[in-house]
Design a protein around this motif. Structure first.
Motif, PDB file in Angstrom:
ATOM      1  N   TRP A  77       0.889  -1.028  -0.302  1.00  0.00           N
ATOM      2  CA  TRP A  77       0.302   0.230   0.249  1.00  0.00           C
ATOM      3  C   TRP A  77       0.793   1.330   0.063  1.00  0.00           C
ATOM      4  O   TRP A  77       0.759   2.224  -0.166  1.00  0.00           O
ATOM      5  N   LEU A  78       1.977   1.057   0.529  1.00  0.00           N
ATOM      6  CA  LEU A  78       2.913   2.533   0.183  1.00  0.00           C
ATOM      7  C   LEU A  78       4.241   1.898   0.688  1.00  0.00           C
ATOM      8  O   LEU A  78       4.732   0.840   0.948  1.00  0.00           O
ATOM      9  N   THR A  79       5.414   2.529  -0.396  1.00  0.00           N
ATOM     10  CA  THR A  79       6.551   1.691  -0.712  1.00  0.00           C
ATOM     11  C   THR A  79       6.860   3.572  -0.732  1.00  0.00           C
ATOM     12  O   THR A  79       7.038   3.856  -1.131  1.00  0.00           O
ATOM     13  N   VAL A  80       8.692   2.739  -0.400  1.00  0.00           N
ATOM     14  CA  VAL A  80       8.968   4.238   0.656  1.00  0.00           C
ATOM     15  C   VAL A  80      10.633   3.442  -0.383  1.00  0.00           C
ATOM     16  O   VAL A  80      11.530   2.973  -0.244  1.00  0.00           O
ATOM     17  N   GLY A  81      11.545   4.496  -1.436  1.00  0.00           N
ATOM     18  CA  GLY A  81      12.449   4.109  -1.806  1.00  0.00           C
ATOM     19  C   GLY A  81      13.547   4.896  -1.073  1.00  0.00           C
ATOM     20  O   GLY A  81      13.951   6.591  -0.253  1.00  0.00           O
ATOM     21  N   ALA A  82      14.045   3.919  -0.241  1.00  0.00           N
ATOM     22  CA  ALA A  82      15.448   4.666   1.062  1.00  0.00           C
ATOM     23  C   ALA A  82      16.654   3.745  -0.063  1.00  0.00           C
ATOM     24  O   ALA A  82      17.283   3.678   0.954  1.00  0.00           O
ATOM     25  N   ASP A  83      16.573   4.041  -0.836  1.00  0.00           N
ATOM     26  CA  ASP A  83      17.984   2.800  -1.570  1.00  0.00           C
ATOM     27  C   ASP A  83      18.833   3.745  -2.470  1.00  0.00           C
ATOM     28  O   ASP A  83      19.830   3.471  -3.612  1.00  0.00           O
ATOM     29  N   GLY A  84      19.144   4.868  -2.250  1.00  0.00           N
ATOM     30  CA  GLY A  84      20.278   5.373  -2.142  1.00  0.00           C
ATOM     31  C   GLY A  84      20.152   6.075  -3.762  1.00  0.00           C
ATOM     32  O   GLY A  84      19.427   6.189  -4.007  1.00  0.00           O
ATOM     33  N   VAL A  85      21.505   7.086  -4.636  1.00  0.00           N
ATOM     34  CA  VAL A  85      21.143   7.502  -5.119  1.00  0.00           C
ATOM     35  C   VAL A  85      21.223   6.777  -6.567  1.00  0.00           C
ATOM     36  O   VAL A  85      20.655   8.014  -7.982  1.00  0.00           O
ATOM     37  N   HIS A  86      21.701   5.738  -6.532  1.00  0.00           N
ATOM     38  CA  HIS A  86      21.169   4.548  -7.309  1.00  0.00           C
ATOM     39  C   HIS A  86      19.947   3.996  -7.716  1.00  0.00           C
ATOM     40  O   HIS A  86      19.848   2.647  -8.521  1.00  0.00           O
ATOM     41  N   SER A  87      18.589   4.701  -6.843  1.00  0.00           N
ATOM     42  CA  SER A  87      17.162   4.067  -6.522  1.00  0.00           C
ATOM     43  C   SER A  87      17.160   3.153  -7.070  1.00  0.00           C
ATOM     44  O   SER A  87      16.047   3.733  -8.625  1.00  0.00           O
ATOM     45  N   VAL A  88      16.225   1.641  -6.658  1.00  0.00           N
ATOM     46  CA  VAL A  88      15.073   1.224  -8.246  1.00  0.00           C
ATOM     47  C   VAL A  88      14.284   1.723  -8.564  1.00  0.00           C
ATOM     48  O   VAL A  88      13.674   2.142  -9.365  1.00  0.00           O
TER      49      VAL A  88
ATOM     50  N   PRO B  65      16.826  16.858  -9.367  1.00  0.00           N
ATOM     51  CA  PRO B  65      15.990  17.221  -8.720  1.00  0.00           C
ATOM     52  C   PRO B  65      14.718  17.023  -9.639  1.00  0.00           C
ATOM     53  O   PRO B  65      14.318  17.043 -10.798  1.00  0.00           O
ATOM     54  N   LEU B  66      13.474  16.302  -8.288  1.00  0.00           N
ATOM     55  CA  LEU B  66      12.589  16.059  -9.365  1.00  0.00           C
ATOM     56  C   LEU B  66      11.437  17.651  -8.637  1.00  0.00           C
ATOM     57  O   LEU B  66      11.760  18.057  -8.055  1.00  0.00           O
ATOM     58  N   ALA B  67      10.272  17.678  -9.477  1.00  0.00           N
ATOM     59  CA  ALA B  67       9.645  18.539  -8.776  1.00  0.00           C
ATOM     60  C   ALA B  67       8.833  17.927  -7.486  1.00  0.00           C
ATOM     61  O   ALA B  67       7.751  18.431  -6.728  1.00  0.00           O
ATOM     62  N   ARG B  68       8.019  16.369  -7.087  1.00  0.00           N
ATOM     63  CA  ARG B  68       7.690  16.117  -6.288  1.00  0.00           C
ATOM     64  C   ARG B  68       8.538  14.286  -5.872  1.00  0.00           C
ATOM     65  O   ARG B  68       8.433  14.171  -6.741  1.00  0.00           O
ATOM     66  N   TYR B  69       8.691  14.845  -4.865  1.00  0.00           N
ATOM     67  CA  TYR B  69       9.372  13.549  -4.289  1.00  0.00           C
ATOM     68  C   TYR B  69       8.320  11.753  -3.205  1.00  0.00           C
ATOM     69  O   TYR B  69       8.838  11.053  -3.329  1.00  0.00           O
ATOM     70  N   THR B  70       7.113  12.457  -4.443  1.00  0.00           N
ATOM     71  CA  THR B  70       5.308  11.220  -4.032  1.00  0.00           C
ATOM     72  C   THR B  70       5.187  11.061  -5.935  1.00  0.00           C
ATOM     73  O   THR B  70       4.912  11.835  -6.569  1.00  0.00           O
ATOM     74  N   ARG B  71       4.538  10.065  -5.667  1.00  0.00           N
ATOM     75  CA  ARG B  71       4.134  10.098  -6.699  1.00  0.00           C
ATOM     76  C   ARG B  71       3.068   8.555  -5.904  1.00  0.00           C
ATOM     77  O   ARG B  71       3.444   7.824  -6.320  1.00  0.00           O
ATOM     78  N   ARG B  72       1.329   8.889  -6.190  1.00  0.00           N
ATOM     79  CA  ARG B  72       1.389   7.668  -6.049  1.00  0.00           C
ATOM     80  C   ARG B  72       1.293   7.045  -5.300  1.00  0.00           C
ATOM     81  O   ARG B  72       1.097   7.986  -3.625  1.00  0.00           O
ATOM     82  N   ASN B  73       1.869   5.732  -4.572  1.00  0.00           N
ATOM     83  CA  ASN B  73       1.885   5.421  -2.961  1.00  0.00           C
ATOM     84  C   ASN B  73       3.005   5.084  -2.947  1.00  0.00           C
ATOM     85  O   ASN B  73       4.199   4.230  -1.526  1.00  0.00           O
ATOM     86  N   VAL B  74       4.070   5.800  -3.686  1.00  0.00           N
ATOM     87  CA  VAL B  74       5.376   5.855  -3.746  1.00  0.00           C
ATOM     88  C   VAL B  74       6.137   7.210  -3.440  1.00  0.00           C
ATOM     89  O   VAL B  74       5.331   8.354  -3.327  1.00  0.00           O
TER      90      VAL B  74
END
Length: 272
Positions: free
Chosen positions: A122-133, A242-251
């Motif tokens: 239901w929620l995925t958090v990307g904390a996988d570093g600069v080369h984030s999958v 840089p991204l406009a937003r650091y959230t997208r749907r449930n990520v």
């Protein structure tokens, strides 16, 4: 929910979430915590976050007070001084160990490289570093990390530095820093370099560092004279656009997956 990445950001998040409200799975490709790494400086805001995990006393025991320091020119002349007892330095392995101890036993841990993201989370958090999958999968190829011309070389030598030498030495297109690290001195250097973005030869990088900083203050020369390849790390610096937003749907992205930057905290490396 799934946290992808068990570094500083991922462990801190897993440790702070209420286990009675959140069922958490923590994914980390390393089977064990790293045993080597240089010192991180933690300001009051970071210490307040550690306090929420009830780890502040342990942090103070494991860390070193950085009561003085300065931003210096290459000769060692102070341009901006910092005084006070709020800044703590702690080796990255020690900080990771502390954060890992705060993760509840209810958190499910999965070891191994994540190639495909969980589909039923239901929620995925990307904390996988600069080369984030996570970043690459949900934000596309334009959000993929890219290498910079900046090389980072860092290490630890025996003996504490003199308080009069602690700080960062800023030159034209380079910087050098040193600070106490327990019973030793943590040092780091960043500069523009030609070697490619993949594997960096550590002895070659250390020789280059000595040459580039040969005109710097005596304290810098003393550190580099004692540095050895066995206690030195060298790596290319990558940045995340840089991204406009650091959230997208449930990520959501956090840590270096969201905002990896160069050592001067700019989105692009500074001009020499």
């Amino acid at each position: 929910m799934d946290i992808i990445g068990g570094g500083i950001a991922g462990l801190a998040l897993a440790g702070i979430l209420d286990p009675e409200r959140f069922a958490v799975t923590l994914h980390e490709q390393r089977p064990e915590l790293p045993s080597v790494g240089t010192t991180l400086a933690m300001w009051a805001g970071a210490q307040a976050a550690i306090a929420r995990l009830r780890l502040l006393d342990q942090l103070r025991d494991a860390g070193t007070k950085l009561a003085s320091g300065a931003l210096r020119d290459p000769s060692g002349q102070a341009m901006l001084s910092m005084e006070g007892d709020t800044l703590l330095g702690i080796p990255r392995p020690a900080l990771l160990k502390l954060l890992d101890s705060a993760v509840p036993t209810t958190v499910q841990r999965v070891t191994g490289r994540v190639e495909r993201l969980p589909r039923d989370s239901w929620l995925t958090v990307g904390a996988d570093g600069v080369h984030s999958v996570v970043r690459r999968t949900h934000w596309g190829s334009r959000a993929v990390a890219r290498p910079t011309p900046v090389l980072a070389v860092r290490g630890v030598i025996p003996g504490n530095p003199s308080p009069e030498d602690v700080g960062e030495y800023w030159g034209r297109g380079n910087l050098f820093g040193l600070a106490p690290a327990g019973e030793g001195t943590n040092w780091y250097a960043s500069f523009r370099s030609g070697p490619g973005p993949d594997q960096v030869d550590v002895p070659e990088a250390l020789d280059t560092t000595r040459r580039l900083f040969s005109g710097h203050a005596a304290a810098v020369q003393h550190v580099l004279a004692q540095a050895t390849a066995e206690t030195t790390l060298a790596q290319r610096i990558w940045i995340a656009p840089p991204l406009a937003r650091y959230t997208r749907r449930n990520v959501v992205l956090i840590g270096d997956a969201a905002h990896a930057m160069t050592p001067n905290l700019a989105a692009e490396p500074a001009n020499p």
